[in-house]
Design a protein around this motif. Structure first.
Motif, PDB file in Angstrom:
ATOM      1  N   LEU A  10       0.830  -1.210   0.000  1.00  0.00           N
ATOM      2  CA  LEU A  10       0.000   0.000   0.000  1.00  0.00           C
ATOM      3  C   LEU A  10       0.861   1.256   0.000  1.00  0.00           C
ATOM      4  N   HIS A  50      -6.877   7.017  -7.679  1.00  0.00           N
ATOM      5  CA  HIS A  50      -6.224   5.777  -7.255  1.00  0.00           C
ATOM      6  C   HIS A  50      -5.531   6.001  -5.907  1.00  0.00           C
ATOM      7  N   LEU A  54      -6.376   4.170  -2.282  1.00  0.00           N
ATOM      8  CA  LEU A  54      -5.360   3.447  -1.513  1.00  0.00           C
ATOM      9  C   LEU A  54      -5.179   4.043  -0.125  1.00  0.00           C
ATOM     10  N   ARG A  58      -5.808   2.210   3.437  1.00  0.00           N
ATOM     11  CA  ARG A  58      -4.757   2.147   4.451  1.00  0.00           C
ATOM     12  C   ARG A  58      -5.272   2.674   5.790  1.00  0.00           C
ATOM     13  N   TYR A 111       0.644  -3.876  -9.619  1.00  0.00           N
ATOM     14  CA  TYR A 111      -0.668  -4.214  -9.062  1.00  0.00           C
ATOM     15  C   TYR A 111      -1.031  -5.675  -9.305  1.00  0.00           C
TER      16      TYR A 111
END
Length: 166
Positions: A10, A50, A54, A58, A111
């Motif tokens: 991450l 994106h 993420l 997190r 990814y």
């Protein structure tokens, strides 16, 4: 509970998205053609989304289903005219697009690897979805390169042939 691998992945992914964002902003700043500038700004906004996705994951938020981006929805329907990025510096333009292509290829590979390595289904799903989004960016950039080169290909498909059809 996140594993050390997914936490590291991450953090790496967030930094990669930030770098992509900076790269696309810089390319947009230096692109004179309005349609090219718009495409790069669109890529920048996708990379920003994106990164936000993420970062929220997190922070412990469960990722929602990620809807197809504008780029993913438009790629099959874009006309060659709407895809033009013709700046005054053709070779510089191709060089910049090739750098962007490499960036998207690397992001997609990263990814895909993270999706394969993820132990949690949520992580696997998120990384797989991000790989699909980066693949759409790759296709868009490749179409721009094909259009600038005018080599008879568009989205990897031959637009014409010099051979007779029998």
């Amino acid at each position: 509970m996140e594993t050390a691998v997914s936490i590291t992945a991450l953090a790496t992914a967030i930094e990669a998205e930030k770098e992509s964002l900076r790269t696309y902003l810089s390319l947009a700043w230096h692109t004179r053609d309005p349609s090219g500038k718009q495409m790069l700004i669109r890529l920048t906004t996708d990379e920003f989304e994106h990164m936000r996705l993420l970062e929220s994951w997190r922070a412990g938020e469960q990722p929602a289903a990620v809807e197809p981006s504008v780029i993913e929805r438009l790629i099959p329907r874009l006309s060659a005219k709407s895809m033009q990025i013709r700046g005054t510096e053709g070779q510089h333009q191709l060089s910049a697009l090739n750098a962007a292509l490499d960036l998207e290829k690397s992001a997609r590979k990263f990814y895909e690897e993270q999706a394969e390595a993820a132990q949690e289904e949520n992580a696997r799903s998120l990384f797989s979805r991000l790989a699909e989004m980066e693949a759409a960016h790759f296709a868009l950039i490749q179409a721009e390169i094909d259009n600038i080169r005018q080599d008879g290909f568009w989205f990897g498909l031959r637009e014409f042939t010099l051979e007779s059809e029998r």
